[in-house]
Design a protein around this motif. Structure first.
Motif, PDB file in Angstrom:
ATOM      1  N   UNK A 151     -66.448  53.220 126.910  1.00 52.50           N
ATOM      2  CA  UNK A 151     -66.659  54.147 127.920  1.00 52.50           C
ATOM      3  C   UNK A 151     -67.817  53.912 128.522  1.00 52.50           C
ATOM      4  N   UNK A 152     -68.637  53.287 128.316  1.00 53.57           N
ATOM      5  CA  UNK A 152     -69.770  52.909 129.053  1.00 53.57           C
ATOM      6  C   UNK A 152     -69.857  51.606 129.937  1.00 53.57           C
ATOM      7  N   UNK A 153     -68.631  51.132 129.917  1.00 59.00           N
ATOM      8  CA  UNK A 153     -68.182  49.938 130.858  1.00 59.00           C
ATOM      9  C   UNK A 153     -68.345  48.875 130.116  1.00 59.00           C
ATOM     10  N   UNK A 154     -69.064  48.759 128.866  1.00 58.52           N
ATOM     11  CA  UNK A 154     -69.327  47.346 128.559  1.00 58.52           C
ATOM     12  C   UNK A 154     -68.069  46.694 128.001  1.00 58.52           C
ATOM     13  N   UNK A 155     -67.938  45.262 128.176  1.00 66.75           N
ATOM     14  CA  UNK A 155     -66.762  44.397 127.619  1.00 66.75           C
ATOM     15  C   UNK A 155     -67.032  44.393 126.149  1.00 66.75           C
ATOM     16  N   UNK A 156     -65.985  44.743 125.601  1.00 71.87           N
ATOM     17  CA  UNK A 156     -65.982  44.595 124.008  1.00 71.87           C
ATOM     18  C   UNK A 156     -64.995  43.438 123.420  1.00 71.87           C
ATOM     19  N   UNK A 157     -64.131  43.182 124.219  1.00 64.99           N
ATOM     20  CA  UNK A 157     -63.316  41.997 123.939  1.00 64.99           C
ATOM     21  C   UNK A 157     -62.577  41.219 125.226  1.00 64.99           C
ATOM     22  N   UNK A 158     -62.400  40.370 125.128  1.00 61.16           N
ATOM     23  CA  UNK A 158     -61.611  39.327 126.054  1.00 61.16           C
ATOM     24  C   UNK A 158     -61.117  38.195 125.170  1.00 61.16           C
ATOM     25  N   UNK A 159     -59.574  38.221 125.401  1.00 59.82           N
ATOM     26  CA  UNK A 159     -58.772  37.307 124.696  1.00 59.82           C
ATOM     27  C   UNK A 159     -58.791  35.942 125.334  1.00 59.82           C
ATOM     28  N   UNK A 160     -58.314  34.783 124.880  1.00 58.81           N
ATOM     29  CA  UNK A 160     -58.807  33.602 125.568  1.00 58.81           C
ATOM     30  C   UNK A 160     -58.166  33.579 126.897  1.00 58.81           C
ATOM     31  N   UNK A 161     -56.998  34.145 127.129  1.00 59.98           N
ATOM     32  CA  UNK A 161     -56.278  33.850 128.319  1.00 59.98           C
ATOM     33  C   UNK A 161     -57.262  34.702 129.593  1.00 59.98           C
ATOM     34  N   UNK A 162     -57.891  35.791 129.043  1.00 59.56           N
ATOM     35  CA  UNK A 162     -58.941  36.571 129.771  1.00 59.56           C
ATOM     36  C   UNK A 162     -59.914  35.619 130.179  1.00 59.56           C
ATOM     37  N   UNK A 163     -60.750  35.195 129.242  1.00 53.27           N
ATOM     38  CA  UNK A 163     -61.672  34.282 129.534  1.00 53.27           C
ATOM     39  C   UNK A 163     -61.424  33.053 130.445  1.00 53.27           C
ATOM     40  N   UNK A 164     -60.286  32.420 130.342  1.00 55.73           N
ATOM     41  CA  UNK A 164     -60.150  31.440 131.273  1.00 55.73           C
ATOM     42  C   UNK A 164     -59.805  31.606 132.595  1.00 55.73           C
ATOM     43  N   UNK A 165     -59.006  32.960 132.685  1.00 58.18           N
ATOM     44  CA  UNK A 165     -58.372  33.456 134.152  1.00 58.18           C
ATOM     45  C   UNK A 165     -59.734  34.120 134.981  1.00 58.18           C
ATOM     46  N   UNK A 166     -60.712  34.610 134.156  1.00 53.96           N
ATOM     47  CA  UNK A 166     -61.698  35.621 134.843  1.00 53.96           C
ATOM     48  C   UNK A 166     -62.986  35.206 134.190  1.00 53.96           C
ATOM     49  N   UNK A 167     -63.391  34.041 134.386  1.00 46.48           N
ATOM     50  CA  UNK A 167     -64.605  33.577 133.769  1.00 46.48           C
ATOM     51  C   UNK A 167     -65.798  34.394 134.413  1.00 46.48           C
ATOM     52  N   UNK A 168     -65.638  35.172 135.396  1.00 46.71           N
ATOM     53  CA  UNK A 168     -66.902  35.838 136.050  1.00 46.71           C
ATOM     54  C   UNK A 168     -66.686  37.240 135.613  1.00 46.71           C
ATOM     55  N   UNK A 169     -66.017  37.582 134.400  1.00 47.51           N
ATOM     56  CA  UNK A 169     -66.095  39.068 134.097  1.00 47.51           C
ATOM     57  C   UNK A 169     -67.275  39.621 133.661  1.00 47.51           C
ATOM     58  N   UNK A 170     -67.901  38.833 132.871  1.00 45.38           N
ATOM     59  CA  UNK A 170     -69.137  39.374 132.173  1.00 45.38           C
ATOM     60  C   UNK A 170     -70.364  39.373 133.220  1.00 45.38           C
ATOM     61  N   UNK A 171     -70.220  38.517 134.156  1.00 44.63           N
ATOM     62  CA  UNK A 171     -71.475  38.506 135.156  1.00 44.63           C
ATOM     63  C   UNK A 171     -71.127  39.492 136.300  1.00 44.63           C
ATOM     64  N   UNK A 172     -69.840  39.966 136.837  1.00 42.51           N
ATOM     65  CA  UNK A 172     -69.703  40.948 137.754  1.00 42.51           C
ATOM     66  C   UNK A 172     -69.706  42.308 137.084  1.00 42.51           C
ATOM     67  N   UNK A 173     -69.340  42.360 135.839  1.00 43.98           N
ATOM     68  CA  UNK A 173     -69.131  43.705 135.339  1.00 43.98           C
ATOM     69  C   UNK A 173     -68.390  44.599 135.860  1.00 43.98           C
ATOM     70  N   UNK A 174     -68.821  45.735 135.840  1.00 42.93           N
ATOM     71  CA  UNK A 174     -68.103  46.808 136.880  1.00 42.93           C
ATOM     72  C   UNK A 174     -67.609  46.535 137.937  1.00 42.93           C
ATOM     73  N   UNK A 175     -68.191  45.342 138.798  1.00 42.03           N
ATOM     74  CA  UNK A 175     -68.099  45.096 140.062  1.00 42.03           C
ATOM     75  C   UNK A 175     -66.810  44.014 140.489  1.00 42.03           C
ATOM     76  N   UNK A 176     -66.177  43.652 139.161  1.00 41.86           N
ATOM     77  CA  UNK A 176     -65.109  42.814 139.128  1.00 41.86           C
ATOM     78  C   UNK A 176     -64.064  43.735 139.346  1.00 41.86           C
ATOM     79  N   UNK A 177     -63.141  43.322 140.362  1.00 40.77           N
ATOM     80  CA  UNK A 177     -61.783  44.166 140.673  1.00 40.77           C
ATOM     81  C   UNK A 177     -61.051  44.716 139.503  1.00 40.77           C
ATOM     82  N   UNK A 178     -61.217  44.087 138.339  1.00 38.40           N
ATOM     83  CA  UNK A 178     -60.315  44.633 137.154  1.00 38.40           C
ATOM     84  C   UNK A 178     -61.129  45.883 136.625  1.00 38.40           C
ATOM     85  N   UNK A 179     -62.358  45.914 136.698  1.00 32.39           N
ATOM     86  CA  UNK A 179     -63.067  46.963 136.294  1.00 32.39           C
ATOM     87  C   UNK A 179     -63.522  47.849 137.152  1.00 32.39           C
TER      88      UNK A 179
END
Length: 701
Positions: free
Chosen positions: A182-210
């Motif tokens: 609930x601070x918005x920090x990513x605590x887990x990505x499964x392999x499929x998420x890492x592969x599909x959305x490699x920019x998740x960590x970089x964009x953080x809360x600006x990523x459309x998924x978050x």
């Protein structure tokens, strides 16, 4: 025993994970570079065990990332992912296990004849194959010097969380799974998420998924909602995001499914459900829904609407003569031309076949709607270019207005349709505004149509006969059979009251065959009574003549009635003969070969070509009554009659003049060498019994 809190990887290099299988058919090596493997004797498994002593799916191998290390290990689970255990179980270094994180050197026993060895090496050349006598070092199981050594304490905090995840197998899930706190920090990505959305960590809360996820997820934490879904666009793809709250760990978990193709399919299906496949125009359903909404809006805004029903004139003849491909091209061209008259809120729809319907919004007056229809009719005067060919077609249009001509979808469309039919009855290529009395006429037509379907069964059709008089002998030489309908309510109806309706509904074929049989039977009956032998003229409709079995049916009728074909004279209009010349000429020759006489009826009103006329196997030309009516006073009509008679004589044809009503007409036609005449001057059409008396009197005179 001291704890080694910082003991991790002894040698930080690229690692290779191998599983060496020994079974009844020998030894095989597998490089473990995928996230998961199924193991068993079923040929569909990732690692096949060639033994009948193991289960079809004996075990699952899962790649498990090691936290805070750029490394991973593998966990082996007995049985399949649905919880079904293998029949033998698995032994890890001699101990029975259900789930175990493998370490370098572990021996896995599946059955008495099948086992495996797990090794982790920094280079494939370092792999030690059990039983290999050429190896530098003997394989001694778990006592071997590991390249990767991870202590139990490194997994102490990880195991509970990893096992919780393994309970739902997120590592195996082909769809992305992510967790945030609930601070918005990513605590887990499964392999499929890492592969599909490699920019998740970089964009953080600006990523459309978050983006905006925490604000919505607060309701889950408060217990107001159990879960919610939303659609998210990422890099041109559409995803469905299922969001729920993990109360045990106070985390938000999201399951992400790519629904791009599903959305496209839904859009295609939605489009096809509401649009015409040929023209791309809105279909009936779409138009009706749009008109429903427009009526609802107009009820509060006092907006006037116009519904214009458009029906193409004689479109069927284009389909029949040129084929449906040309017909389709023409419909697209008409659609394109009509669209030019649309404003932003108007809608043009293909209603079906050769019918279109237009909704015009914000119509100030009936006059403006009428002028718009006239402009559209004007646009039809220019040819449509279809596959390099110029095609001309006109249209008939009917207009209904809201709120004057109806306040419901069905009534507005029905009244516009009624007005369109009135335009057709007025000669086509025109438009009509709806008037209430039109419905009365339409209802009467519908009533007549329903009655006509049962007229033959109820024995309501009768045949009248009009005599034809030979000018040389001044005696009756033939009769023309004319159908009448003895309607139980409206009395005796002439052909012009119901034959057009029969042609429109298709019942003309049945009625025409009935007339042909009844007239042939009556003619043969007169012969058997000893009355003078006459030529029998019977009109044949376009629909009847076009029937593939027309000649067969005619042959059956002649056989049934025993009428000599030489006494039958089939009367065909110019338009019937000229519509499909090669095929019709062939059919006409077959009729002449049977001994049947052929007449061109209403000559001069059609568009016959003289070059074809001389090739037709006809016997008689019948001059239409429209040229006889004013033949004594109209120089044009007289010239046409003179030309027709001269042409017929040059082609060795008999000439019959129709509609002769005065002695002056008769004398003029006699002077022009017209062979035969018929009309009220000689006698009105008579029923069979009255004509029999007339024939008997002629016989005795």
């Amino acid at each position: 025993m001291s704890q080694r809190e910082d003991t991790t990887v002894v040698e930080v290099k690229q690692q290779y994970h191998y599983l060496i299988i020994e079974d009844a058919e020998g030894q095989r090596k597998f490089l473990l570079d995928a996230a998961t493997y199924s193991i068993g004797r079923n040929p569909t498994n990732g690692i096949v065990l060639r033994s009948q002593l193991v289960s079809r799916q004996h075990a699952i191998l899962l790649r498990v990332p090691v936290p805070k290390l750029s490394s991973h290990m593998f966990r082996i689970i007995d049985g399949n992912l649905q919880g079904k255990r293998s029949k033998n179980g698995i032994l890890i270094d001699g101990k029975r296990c259900f789930s175990h994180i493998l370490a370098h050197g572990n021996e896995i026993v599946f059955s008495s004849d099948t086992r495996a060895y797990y090794q982790v090496v920094s280079h494939p050349s370092e792999l030690v194959v059990p039983g290999d006598t050429d190896a530098d070092e003997p394989y001694i199981g778990t006592q071997h010097n590991y390249k990767v050594n991870i202590s139990d304490t490194d997994f102490a905090n990880y195991n509970a969380e990893a096992l919780a995840r393994l309970a739902s197998f997120p590592e195996l899930n082909p769809n992305p799974i992510l967790e945030i706190n609930f601070s918005g920090a990513i605590t887990y990505l499964n392999p499929a998420a890492t592969k599909q959305f490699p920019e998740l960590y970089e964009l953080g809360s600006y990523h459309p998924l978050l983006k905006d996820l925490l604000a919505s997820a607060t309701e889950l934490q408060n217990g107001d909602r159990e879960m919610f879904t939303r659609e998210v666009e990422v890099n041109g793809l559409t995803f469905e995001q299922f969001v729920h709250y993990l109360s045990g760990s106070n985390l938000i978990r999201c399951y992400v499914i790519d629904i791009t193709e599903r959305k496209r399919s839904q859009e295609i299906i939605q489009y096809q459900a509401y649009h015409d496949a040929l023209t791309g125009l809105p279909n009936r359903k779409h138009f009706s829904d749009y008109l429903t909404n427009a009526l609802a809006e107009s009820a509060t805004s006092n907006e006037q609407l116009a519904v214009i029903f458009i029906d193409l004139d004689r479109f069927k003849s284009i389909n029949d003569s040129l084929g449906h491909d040309f017909g389709d091209l023409l419909l697209r061209g008409i659609c394109h031309r009509l669209r030019e008259f649309l404003h932003d809120d108007d809608m043009l729809s293909r209603w079906g076949g050769d019918e279109f319907i237009l909704l015009v919004r914000n119509v100030a007056s009936a006059d403006l709607a009428f002028r718009l229809a006239q402009k559209m009719l004007k646009a039809f005067e220019q040819p449509f270019i279809c596959a390099g060919r110029e095609l001309y077609v006109s249209a008939s249009m009917g207009i209904s207005l809201y709120p004057f001509d109806g306040d419901r979808v069905d009534s507005l469309i029905k009244n516009a349709d009624t007005a369109m039919y009135r335009a057709k009855q007025s000669g086509r290529n025109s438009c009509q505004l709806y008037a209430p009395q039109m419905n009365e006429s339409a209802f009467a037509k519908l009533s007549l149509e329903n009655s006509l379907c049962q007229a033959i069964e109820r024995d309501e059709l009768v045949v009248y006969y009009q005599v034809q008089v030979d000018m040389a002998s001044a005696r009756i030489s033939g009769v023309e059979a004319l159908i009448r309908w003895q309607h139980p309510e409206f009395g005796l109806l002439s052909p012009d009251r119901f034959v057009p309706l029969a042609e429109e509904t298709g019942s003309i074929v049945t009625i025409g065959n009935w007339l042909l049989r009844a007239a042939c039977m009556q003619s043969r009956a007169w012969q058997l009574e000893g009355l003078p032998t006459l030529h029998l003229g019977v009109n044949i409709s376009t629909h009847q003549f076009k029937q593939p079995d027309f000649i067969d049916r005619l042959t059956d009728i002649l056989t049934e009635t025993q009428l000599d074909p030489h006494y039958l004279d089939l009367e065909l209009t110019e338009s019937i003969i000229m519509e499909d010349i090669p095929e019709n000429i062939q059919k006409l020759h077959k009729l002449r070969d049977m001994g049947i006489n052929l007449s061109i009826d209403d000559f001069g009103t059609g568009y016959s070509s003289l070059s074809y006329l001389k090739r037709l196997p006809i016997n008689v030309l019948k001059i239409d009554r429209s040229f006889i009516k004013d033949i004594n006073t109209n120089n044009g009509d007289r010239a046409i009659a003179i030309s027709a008679i001269a042409l017929a004589h040059n082609l060795n044809l008999r000439v019959v003049a129709e509609g002769v009503e005065t002695r002056e007409q008769m004398e003029l036609l006699r002077s022009l060498k017209c062979n035969e005449m018929q009309g009220y001057l000689f006698n009105k059409p008579l029923p069979a019994n009255e004509l029999a008396i007339l024939l008997a009197n002629q016989k005795d005179s």
